[in-house]
Design a protein around this motif. Structure first.
Motif, mmCIF file in Angstrom:
data_model
loop_
_atom_site.group_PDB
_atom_site.id
_atom_site.type_symbol
_atom_site.label_atom_id
_atom_site.label_comp_id
_atom_site.label_asym_id
_atom_site.label_seq_id
_atom_site.Cartn_x
_atom_site.Cartn_y
_atom_site.Cartn_z
ATOM 1 N N UNK A 164 -35.581 -89.849 12.694
ATOM 2 C CA UNK A 164 -36.010 -89.888 14.086
ATOM 3 C C UNK A 164 -35.483 -88.646 14.798
ATOM 4 N N UNK A 165 -36.356 -87.791 15.323
ATOM 5 C CA UNK A 165 -35.885 -86.547 15.957
ATOM 6 C C UNK A 165 -34.931 -86.803 17.125
ATOM 7 N N UNK A 166 -35.152 -87.860 17.880
ATOM 8 C CA UNK A 166 -34.260 -88.175 18.993
ATOM 9 C C UNK A 166 -32.861 -88.522 18.518
ATOM 10 N N UNK A 167 -32.777 -89.294 17.431
ATOM 11 C CA UNK A 167 -31.471 -89.669 16.890
ATOM 12 C C UNK A 167 -30.754 -88.451 16.317
ATOM 13 N N UNK A 168 -31.496 -87.574 15.683
ATOM 14 C CA UNK A 168 -30.900 -86.352 15.132
ATOM 15 C C UNK A 168 -30.384 -85.469 16.265
ATOM 16 N N UNK A 169 -31.152 -85.358 17.320
ATOM 17 C CA UNK A 169 -30.741 -84.542 18.463
ATOM 18 C C UNK A 169 -29.484 -85.121 19.120
ATOM 19 N N UNK A 170 -29.436 -86.443 19.316
ATOM 20 C CA UNK A 170 -28.255 -87.075 19.912
ATOM 21 C C UNK A 170 -27.027 -86.889 19.027
ATOM 22 N N UNK A 171 -27.205 -87.037 17.722
ATOM 23 C CA UNK A 171 -26.080 -86.852 16.797
ATOM 24 C C UNK A 171 -25.593 -85.408 16.807
ATOM 25 N N UNK A 172 -26.513 -84.473 16.877
ATOM 26 C CA UNK A 172 -26.126 -83.061 16.917
ATOM 27 C C UNK A 172 -25.356 -82.746 18.194
ATOM 28 N N UNK A 173 -25.826 -83.238 19.342
ATOM 29 C CA UNK A 173 -25.118 -83.004 20.602
ATOM 30 C C UNK A 173 -23.756 -83.687 20.605
ATOM 31 N N UNK A 174 -23.683 -84.895 20.067
ATOM 32 C CA UNK A 174 -22.394 -85.595 20.007
ATOM 33 C C UNK A 174 -21.414 -84.831 19.130
ATOM 34 N N UNK A 175 -21.884 -84.325 18.002
ATOM 35 C CA UNK A 175 -21.032 -83.526 17.128
ATOM 36 C C UNK A 175 -20.584 -82.238 17.793
ATOM 37 N N UNK A 176 -21.493 -81.597 18.514
ATOM 38 C CA UNK A 176 -21.162 -80.355 19.216
ATOM 39 C C UNK A 176 -20.114 -80.594 20.294
ATOM 40 N N UNK A 177 -20.309 -81.629 21.105
ATOM 41 C CA UNK A 177 -19.368 -81.921 22.186
ATOM 42 C C UNK A 177 -18.008 -82.325 21.615
ATOM 43 N N UNK A 178 -18.010 -83.175 20.596
ATOM 44 C CA UNK A 178 -16.753 -83.602 19.986
ATOM 45 C C UNK A 178 -15.984 -82.444 19.379
ATOM 46 N N UNK A 179 -16.672 -81.579 18.671
ATOM 47 C CA UNK A 179 -16.023 -80.424 18.063
ATOM 48 C C UNK A 179 -15.524 -79.453 19.132
ATOM 49 N N UNK A 180 -16.311 -79.258 20.182
ATOM 50 C CA UNK A 180 -15.891 -78.355 21.260
ATOM 51 C C UNK A 180 -14.636 -78.882 21.951
ATOM 52 N N UNK A 181 -14.586 -80.185 22.225
ATOM 53 C CA UNK A 181 -13.395 -80.757 22.856
ATOM 54 C C UNK A 181 -12.178 -80.668 21.948
ATOM 55 N N UNK A 182 -12.377 -80.911 20.684
ATOM 56 C CA UNK A 182 -11.262 -80.826 19.738
ATOM 57 C C UNK A 182 -10.745 -79.393 19.646
ATOM 58 N N UNK A 183 -11.646 -78.431 19.554
ATOM 59 C CA UNK A 183 -11.219 -77.040 19.480
ATOM 60 C C UNK A 183 -10.542 -76.598 20.778
ATOM 61 N N UNK A 184 -11.061 -77.069 21.893
ATOM 62 C CA UNK A 184 -10.442 -76.768 23.188
ATOM 63 C C UNK A 184 -9.015 -77.302 23.220
ATOM 64 N N UNK A 185 -8.827 -78.524 22.748
ATOM 65 C CA UNK A 185 -7.498 -79.131 22.716
ATOM 66 C C UNK A 185 -6.544 -78.304 21.861
ATOM 67 N N UNK A 186 -6.996 -77.882 20.689
ATOM 68 C CA UNK A 186 -6.124 -77.124 19.807
ATOM 69 C C UNK A 186 -5.851 -75.718 20.345
ATOM 70 N N UNK A 187 -6.813 -75.109 21.022
ATOM 71 C CA UNK A 187 -6.584 -73.787 21.617
ATOM 72 C C UNK A 187 -5.598 -73.895 22.780
ATOM 73 N N UNK A 188 -5.766 -74.904 23.613
ATOM 74 C CA UNK A 188 -4.850 -75.099 24.737
ATOM 75 C C UNK A 188 -3.442 -75.364 24.223
ATOM 76 N N UNK A 189 -3.332 -76.201 23.193
ATOM 77 C CA UNK A 189 -2.005 -76.499 22.650
ATOM 78 C C UNK A 189 -1.383 -75.247 22.032
ATOM 79 N N UNK A 190 -2.175 -74.468 21.321
ATOM 80 C CA UNK A 190 -1.659 -73.236 20.728
ATOM 81 C C UNK A 190 -1.171 -72.258 21.784
ATOM 82 N N UNK A 191 -1.904 -72.161 22.888
ATOM 83 C CA UNK A 191 -1.487 -71.292 23.976
ATOM 84 C C UNK A 191 -0.196 -71.801 24.613
ATOM 85 N N UNK A 192 -0.130 -73.107 24.831
ATOM 86 C CA UNK A 192 1.089 -73.693 25.401
ATOM 87 C C UNK A 192 2.268 -73.523 24.443
#
Length: 171
Positions: free
Chosen positions: A21-49
Motif C-alpha cells: 500500500x503506497x500510503x502505508x509505505x509513505x507513513x513508514x518512511x516518514x516515521x523512520x525519517x523522523x525517528x532517525x532524525x530525533x535520535x541523531x539530534x539527541x546524540x549530536x546534542x549530547x556529544x556537544x554537551x
C-alpha cells in the motif's frame, strides 16, 4: 523459459508478490525519517554537551583533558549498549509485537534523556553524579538498540525448509 521448464518448477519455489500500500509505505518512511532524525539530534546534542559542559559539571576536580575523555567515555557507553538492547528487544518483538517494543524503547530513551537533564552535579552529590550519567547513557543506548531488533533472529523454526531465499512457504 519454455512452458515445459515452467511446469517442472516445484510450487514451493514460486513466490506471489503483492504490491504494498503506497500510503502505508509513505507513513513508514516518514516515521523512520523522523525517528532517525530525533535520535541523531539527541546524540549530536549530547556529544556537544560532552565536549563543552559535562566535564565541568560532573568532574570539576579532574584536569580538563581527563574530564573531556571521561565525558566522551560516558558518551561511548550509549553506543556500546546498542547491541545489547538489540539482542534483548529482538526476543520481545517477536513475542509481544513490534508496537510494544517501539513504545517501550521510546519511553526508555525519553525517560533517560529527561533524567539526564535533571541529574545533580558533582558539587551536589559527588561521584554519584557521573555514575548516574553513565547509567542514563547506558539506558539511552539500550533503547536505541531496539532499532536493530527490527530484523527477526533466524531461528530453526523460521528457516525455509528448502533453503530457497524468497520462498513464501516456510515450515
Amino acid at each position: 523459459m519454455n512452458a515445459r521448464a515452467d511446469s517442472t518448477i516445484p510450487r514451493r519455489f514460486t513466490a506471489v508478490i503483492t504490491p504494498a500500500d503506497p500510503g502505508a509505505v509513505r507513513r513508514a518512511a516518514w516515521a523512520g525519517l523522523v525517528g532517525t532524525a530525533l535520535e541523531q539530534y539527541d546524540f549530536v546534542i549530547y556529544g556537544t554537551a560532552s565536549a563543552l559542559v559535562f566535564g565541568d559539571l560532573f568532574l570539576p576536580n579532574a584536569t580538563p583533558a581527563v574530564a573531556l575523555l571521561a565525558s566522551f567515555a560516558a558518551y561511548a557507553v550509549g553506543f556500546a549498549a546498542r547491541p545489547l538492547g538489540g539482542l534483548f528487544f529482538s526476543r520481545y518483538g517477536d513475542r509481544l509485537g513490534r508496537k510494544w517494543v517501539l513504545v517501550t524503547t521510546l519511553f526508555l530513551m525519553g525517560v533517560s534523556t529527561f533524567v539526564i537533564g535533571l541529574l545533580p552535579t558533582y558539587s551536589q552529590v559527588g561521584l554519584l553524579a557521573p555514575a548516574l550519567l553513565v547509567l542514563c547513557r547506558f539506558f539511552q543506548g539500550f533503547g536505541a538498540g531496539a532499532e536493530q531488533s527490527a530484523v527477526p533472529p533466524c531461528s530453526p523454526r523460521r528457516r525455509w525448509s528448502d533453503g530457497a531465499a524468497g520462498s513464501p512457504h516456510s515450515s
